[in-house]
Motif scaffolding. Sequence first.
Motif, PDB file in Angstrom:
ATOM      1  N   UNK A 132       0.814  -1.230   0.000  1.00  0.00           N
ATOM      2  CA  UNK A 132       0.000   0.000   0.000  1.00  0.00           C
ATOM      3  C   UNK A 132       0.842   1.272   0.000  1.00  0.00           C
ATOM      4  N   UNK A 133       1.999   1.200   0.691  1.00  0.00           N
ATOM      5  CA  UNK A 133       2.811   2.413   0.821  1.00  0.00           C
ATOM      6  C   UNK A 133       3.377   2.885  -0.514  1.00  0.00           C
ATOM      7  N   UNK A 134       3.334   2.040  -1.542  1.00  0.00           N
ATOM      8  CA  UNK A 134       3.854   2.458  -2.841  1.00  0.00           C
ATOM      9  C   UNK A 134       2.767   3.011  -3.779  1.00  0.00           C
ATOM     10  N   UNK A 135       1.509   2.943  -3.355  1.00  0.00           N
ATOM     11  CA  UNK A 135       0.424   3.356  -4.251  1.00  0.00           C
ATOM     12  C   UNK A 135       0.504   4.847  -4.577  1.00  0.00           C
ATOM     13  N   UNK A 136       0.670   5.685  -3.552  1.00  0.00           N
ATOM     14  CA  UNK A 136       0.697   7.142  -3.795  1.00  0.00           C
ATOM     15  C   UNK A 136       1.875   7.555  -4.679  1.00  0.00           C
ATOM     16  N   UNK A 137       3.119   7.087  -4.353  1.00  0.00           N
ATOM     17  CA  UNK A 137       4.227   7.435  -5.256  1.00  0.00           C
ATOM     18  C   UNK A 137       3.980   6.972  -6.691  1.00  0.00           C
TER      19      UNK A 137
END
Lengths: 203, 100
Positions: A132-137
Motif C-alpha cells: 500500500x505504501x507504494x500506491x501514492x508514489x
Amino acid sequence: MNKYENDLTHIRQMMERSSTFISLSGLSGVGAGLVALVGCALTFYILAQHQIDYFDGKPNYYSYQVIIQLGIVAISTLLLAIGSGIYFTVKKSKKLGHPLWSAATKNTVKSAGIPLVTGGLFCIIITWHHLFYLVAPCMLIFYGLALVSASKYTQSDIYWLGLCQLVLGVLAAVFVGYGLVFWGIGFGILHIVYGIMMYHKYK
Amino acid sequence: MVKDIDISNINKDFESRVRLGIMSILMVNEWVNFNDMKQMLELSDGNLASHTMALENKHYLEVRKAFVGKKPETSYRATSEGKITFQKHIEALAALIGKG
C-alpha cells in the motif's frame, strides 16, 4: 504586404488550432484539485474515526469496513475529478467554437492514456500485493509521465505540471508513510495552482 | 531587396484563404477527415469539397474514402509534393514580410 502578413498569421493559427488540444480549461484543474483535497480530508476523517494514526510510522492493519469506506472515497474522488475535468473542458470548447473530438484531442487522450492505464493497473497490482505504501508514489509518477507525454499535443505548460508530479512521486517513494500528504499536494494543491495560472493565461 | 526565387515561390494555387487553411492543417496532421476539416475551417460542405478537389487535381493532397461502420468517410492527407510546395510558399511569404 499586408495580405502576406495576414496569410502567414492564418497559416500559423490553423496549424496550431488543428494540432493542439487548446480547449483544456484551467477550471478543470481547479475542479479536480478541490475534489482531490476533499478526498484526502475524507480519508483522514475515516481513519480518525477508527482511531488509526496515519503518521505513527507503524504498518496499520485495516479492517474490511475501513478498506471498503476508503475504496468508496477513492472511486468517488476519481469519478468526480474526471467528471469536473470533462465538464469544464467541454464548456470551454463550446465557447471557443472548436470541435471537441478532433485529431488533437484524440492524440492528447491517447498519449496520456497509455501511461495512465498502465499506471492504474500497476497500482491495482501493488495493492493486491499489499504494498500500500507504494500506491501514492506510483500514482504521482505515472500521472507525471502521462502529463509529460500529453504535453506535445496540448498546452505545453502541462509539461511543467508533469515534472512537478514526477518530483513529488519520487520524494513520496523516499519518504514512505507520508504518501497521502504528497498525494494531496500533487493531485490537490498543484492542480489548483496550475488551474488558476492557466485560467488567467488563456482567458 | 527581394530575391527572385522568393517571388517565384509565391504560389497562386494557395491564394485563397480556404486552400491556405486546408494545407496548413494537413502540414501538421496526417489524415484529417472531412467533418473535422469542415469544423476547423468553418465551411459549408460544398465549399470545402470544391477546394479539396482543386488541390487534389494539382496533386497537393490525396483522398481516402473508407467506411466507418456504415457511414462513408472521406479523409485527406498532403502529398510530399504538396508539403514541399506549401513549405516553399510559406518561406516566400516570410521572406517578403522580412524585406517589406
